[in-house]
Design an enzyme around this catalytic site. Structure first.
Site, short mmCIF file in Angstrom:
data_model
loop_
_atom_site.label_atom_id
_atom_site.label_comp_id
_atom_site.label_asym_id
_atom_site.label_seq_id
_atom_site.Cartn_x
_atom_site.Cartn_y
_atom_site.Cartn_z
N LYS A 13 0.86 -1.18 0.00
CA LYS A 13 0.00 0.00 0.00
C LYS A 13 0.90 1.24 0.00
O LYS A 13 1.99 1.21 0.57
CB LYS A 13 -0.85 -0.05 1.28
CG LYS A 13 -1.98 0.95 1.39
CD LYS A 13 -2.73 0.70 2.71
CE LYS A 13 -3.96 1.58 2.86
NZ LYS A 13 -4.68 1.31 4.12
N SER A 37 -9.57 0.89 3.26
CA SER A 37 -8.76 1.70 2.39
C SER A 37 -7.65 0.94 1.66
O SER A 37 -7.11 1.44 0.67
CB SER A 37 -8.11 2.82 3.21
OG SER A 37 -7.24 2.26 4.18
N SER A 52 -9.53 -1.55 7.45
CA SER A 52 -8.96 -1.28 6.12
C SER A 52 -8.16 -2.42 5.50
O SER A 52 -7.81 -2.35 4.33
CB SER A 52 -8.09 -0.03 6.16
OG SER A 52 -8.91 1.12 6.14
#
Lengths: 480, 475
Positions: B80, B155, B179
């Site tokens: 990420k 996310s 997330s």
């Protein structure tokens, strides 16, 4: 005007003499570093960087707590104080709001011969910001982050002081404690020891509205600023006006305090517990070990009590407390000099010796307790006059043995009655007019003869003895 | 060359070690796959082809020299864009870090690097991890590989989509309120949120410091275990980290707490049967979800408002140069380069921490957080793990949730684990017939019992096939 009682509380920010910064491994000494070279992801607040508590700073805080007669919290925690400013890299300062490491202490100050306790509400660890500069005429400002993250202890007093002198004494005492214990380098010109003064006046039991004098770094200016501010507040109240609660700065050249409010609104710092640092749990053993390591350090208050018992004034004490080497000479002197003469040693050390050091430097001094003792005893035994002693003091400071010095130079004081009597008798014969003046009641005439005696002996006559003998012989002459 | 599709870590390791495939070939396989499919998925923000192939070359040299290989050696992965990677652009999917090239790497990136894993790409996310669909990225929308009309969740949507689309063997995500788990559920993969503090946050862009957890997104619990082993443990650079613990219990007399009102859903009936075989079930009730969500958003927004103060345009990152004074430098820069959801949370948090509101919001929320933590401790006095759905519904269509509160509600079953700091995993446990999209099952254990969570998930995956369904979605 005396109906108004001023009340003063003080916050001191002292930079700690640690090896590294408060929350990262950067060197805590940037004196010779180019701007923004002594930085890392943590003190530059790069994304993802996290603080780690400097153990050395915690140890110094524990030592300071010992010096401030305070409690050390076994459970202490950090908080964030949020505000935007370019020299605040994270946008918040890590400080201690709710659970400071040092709690409930006191400092003793000497006021008019009495020791007075000033409460230390608490003292907490925090970090310094970077340094902003605003070049004159430039359309930009510059920020140097070398200082960002420097460990600080903020020492918050109780509002226990009521005169500018008390405030100054408190500041000096805390400074002496912090430097004696090695908490800070104490370089005041470079911001190692700064303070904010909170001051209000009131003619009732209720405290008045206070103003805050921010960012001072000189004891003398603290006293001056407080004197000015107290009078300013009293004048306002006398004129029926109100005091505005505000931050004021000290304008040194004009000798006045100036409002710094301007555009700035009241800050809401949105304090909340620092989530990146778990509370610090300090083991009692750890605290005890650290405090033991400084238990043999002679704290200023101990020295002050001793000096006070010798009858030294606060100023004399300050000099001896502030100068470790001078204090050592004094301490050694008291071991070999008879007690009733200790005050004489003080007089030399806070008088002529200070003057000598101003003209020369402490580094050049070779003054020993033995030589100082000899010098005092020579004067005391009337072997040399005080005047002679003062004349040769410079050489004694440079290491000369007073006994050898006066022998070599033939400076021994003329105290021999017979010799002095002979000189005086001759002078009486040679100066009939002065004798007549004396006899007609002009006491000054005797002084003339003493002066002549000193001249005749090239200053080596003991002035007291000369005076006694002059009077005695003049009387004898008159009665003849 | 062997079939490289959807390899597990163990399979890739075996293939490399035995010489069935070279590490360069393996790495190139994923780079090609990204090249071929990412146009429709949109998972990748920055590709690291050169450094990845260089690293792969070195691994091949090591294999040729006949040296022993670690399990993660030569294993390509994605991260990420919250993870700082020295020399590789790191944006947190925000325009304010558009040109930010970090001078240092996150501890976990360093750990994976030393273990020999190969970073092939930085992947998309909601800006600063604020969101549950990856639609809040300032750069691009990521599509769910199962059906590109749908969101991948968020996310860590880029990570989950990348693992589902076989863009690398695993991905690193961050989980502040769900997330990792929610996008793992939406994309039919496995996502672990470890115990708070088990994995270092140093060098990971902070969202909410007391919630943020770093964990793997993988295609199996087995792989999640291998990655966790490599990244967990005390880090001197992160004072909130803890030593890794080994408290794997045997599953023989496992006590499984089932949240009946949530699991009595026909879509989970098959999964429940599989759970029956793993241990003894008893009914439990989770802390109130609405309350947990409210508390979560107060506290998280508060920490966000403070953590994001450093993005001021002064030292790095984007700056609006039309400002004529300091205040404008801040306001124009932050208004231009921070997205609407980020600004919303900053404002919410600033409000919650303001004097006069602190007691009513932040302080009260902290007290409730303590209660929720205690409730979890009580639940775990009676059972080893709790199982719940990861989300109430599978993935939703891109653009279908315009109300931020509706979006927040997708985290309703996941935030409690973050409030209490306990470990939780999401594993595939069914297919929603209406949409054909995967459903996730969440397994939660007491603080420090990460091994327990993983063991139950692994046992579940031994008897079920849902985690393999992902292999059918892109050929």
């Amino acid at each position: 005007m005396n109906k108004y009682l001023p009340t003063i509380g003080i916050e001191i920010h002292t930079q700690l003499a640690t090896k590294s910064k408060m929350f990262c491994g950067c060197d805590n000494d940037s004196k010779t570093a180019e701007p923004n070279t002594n930085v890392c992801p943590v003190c530059l607040a790069l994304p993802g960087a996290l603080p780690v508590i400097n153990k050395g700073a915690v140890e110094l805080a524990i030592k300071l707590g010992h010096g401030l007669n305070a409690k050390i919290a076994t459970h202490t925690s950090f908080d964030r104080k949020n505000y935007f400013y370019p020299d605040s890299p994270k946008g918040y300062q890590i400080t201690q709001m709710d659970e400071p490491i040092i709690q409930q202490g006191f400092v003793e100050i000497l006021i008019e011969g009495e020791f007075k306790k000033i409460g230390v509400h608490h003292a907490h660890l925090e970090e310094d910001a970077g340094k902003s500069t605003h070049p004159a005429g430039a359309s930009y400002s510059l920020v140097d982050f070398n200082r960002a993250g420097t460990p600080l202890v903020e020492i918050v007093s109780d509002p226990d002081m009521h005169t500018p002198t008390e405030a100054k004494r408190y500041l000096q005492e805390v400074y002496n404690i912090a430097t004696t214990l090695g908490i800070t380098h104490g370089d005041m010109e470079h911001g190692n020891f700064k303070f904010d003064l909170n001051i209000s006046v009131s003619d009732t039991d209720k405290l008045g509205t206070r103003t805050e004098l921010k960012n001072l770094n000189s004891f003398r200016n603290a006293e001056r600023a407080l004197k000015y501010e107290i009078q300013r507040q009293i004048d306002l109240l006398e004129d029926g006006e109100e005091i505005t609660q505000e931050t004021r700065g000290w304008n040194d050249s004009k000798g006045i305090t100036v409002s710094q409010r301007g555009k700035e609104h009241a800050h809401d710092y949105r304090y909340f517990p620092e989530p990146d640092l778990p509370p610090l749990e300090l083991q009692v053993d750890f605290i005890t070990t650290i405090q033991k390591s400084v238990s043999s350090v002679v704290l200023p208050i101990i020295v002050r009590r001793e000096l006070s018992e010798l009858g030294l004034t606060s100023n004399e004490q300050d000099i001896l407390i502030g100068q470790a080497k001078t204090r050592d000479i004094f301490n050694d002197t008291t071991k070999i000099l008879q007690p009733k003469l200790h005050k004489k040693a003080v007089n030399w050390l806070v008088g002529d010796y200070q003057a000598w050091m101003t003209e020369n430097s402490e580094a050049k001094s070779q003054l020993t307790a033995e030589n100082l003792t000899d010098l005092i005893e020579l004067v005391e035994a009337d072997s040399i006059s005080s005047k002679t002693a003062k004349e040769i003091f410079g050489e004694v400071v440079l290491g000369a043995d007073p006994n050898k010095l006066i022998a070599d130079k033939g400076l021994t004081q003329v105290s021999d009655d017979t010799e002095l009597k002979k000189i005086i008798s001759e002078l009486i014969t040679q100066n009939p007019q002065a004798v007549a003046d004396y006899q007609s009641g002009n006491a000054k005439a005797a002084g003339f003869f003493v002066g002549q005696v000193m001249q005749a002996t090239k200053g080596q006559a003991n002035p007291g003895k000369a005076n006694t003998l002059v009077l005695k012989l003049l009387e004898a002459h008159t009665n003849e | 060359m062997a079939d490289l599709a959807y390899l597990s870590i163990a399979q890739a390791h075996e293939a490399l070690q035995s010489g069935k495939v070279t590490c360069v070939e393996l790495t190139q396989y994923y780079l090609d796959r990204i090249k071929k499919h990412d146009e429709s998925i949109g998972a990748v923000l920055t590709l690291c082809s050169d450094t990845a192939l260089e690293a792969a070359q070195k691994v091949d040299e090591k294999i040729q020299a006949g040296k022993d290989m670690g399990l993660l050696e030569g294993i390509p992965y994605t991260a990420k864009d919250m993870f700082l990677t020295a020399g590789v652009r790191t944006t947190a999917a925000s325009k304010i870090l558009d040109a930010f090239i970090p001078p240092y790497s996150a501890t976990v990136i360093d750990k994976l690097n030393s273990a020999g894993a190969i970073l092939i790409a930085k992947v998309n996310q909601d800006e600063f991890a604020h969101g549950g669909s990856t639609e809040n990225s300032a750069y691009q929308i990521t599509h769910n590989p199962w059906n590109t009309e749908y969101v991948p969740g968020g996310s860590s949507g880029g990570s989950a989509a990348a693992v589902a689309a076989d863009f690398g063997i695993f991905s690193l995500g961050t989980d502040t309120g769900g997330s990792i788990r929610q996008p793992a559920a939406y994309c039919g993969v496995t996502g672990l949120k470890p115990t708070y503090g088990l994995v270092s946050r140093y060098g990971v862009v902070a969202m909410a410091s007391s919630f943020d957890c770093i964990g793997p997104i993988t295609r199996s619990a087995e792989d999640a275990t291998l990655v966790l082993n490599a990244i967990q443990g005390r880090d001197v650079m992160d004072s909130t980290t803890i030593e890794s613990t080994e408290n794997h219990q045997s599953s023989k007399d496992l006590k499984i707490g089932v949240v009946k009102e949530l699991m009595n859903d026909s879509r989970y009936s098959e999964a429940l049967k599989a759970i029956n075989g793993l241990g003894k079930k008893n009914d439990v009730t989770l802390p109130d979800g609405d309350m947990a969500l409210a508390v979560y958003y107060v506290l998280v927004s508060s920490e966000i408002s403070s953590n994001l103060e450093r993005y001021d345009g002064i030292r790095y990152g984007s700056r609006n140069d039309s400002a004529t004074n300091l205040e404008q430098t801040y306001s124009l820069t932050r208004a231009e380069f921070l997205g609407p959801e980020v600004q919303r949370r900053i404002l919410t948090g600033t409000y919650a921490l303001s004097s006069g509101y602190y007691d009513a919001y932040y302080k009260k929320a902290m007290q409730v957080r303590t209660l929720i933590t205690q409730e979890f401790a009580q639940i775990f006095a009676d059972c080893d793990v709790i199982v719940t759905p990861t989300t109430l519904e599978p993935a939703f269509k891109i653009g279908s949730k315009s109300d931020p509160v509706e979006m927040y509600k997708t985290d309703i079953l996941t935030v409690s684990a973050n409030l209490a700091g306990v470990p939780a995993i999401s594993i595939p446990a069914g297919i929603d017939e209406k949409t054909g999209l995967p459903l996730g099952l969440q397994i939660i254990a007491a603080q420090g019992n990460d091994a327990q969570v993983l063991a139950v998930a692994e046992a579940f995956q031994k008897t079920t096939e849902w985690h393999k369904k992902v292999e059918e979605i892109i050929q």
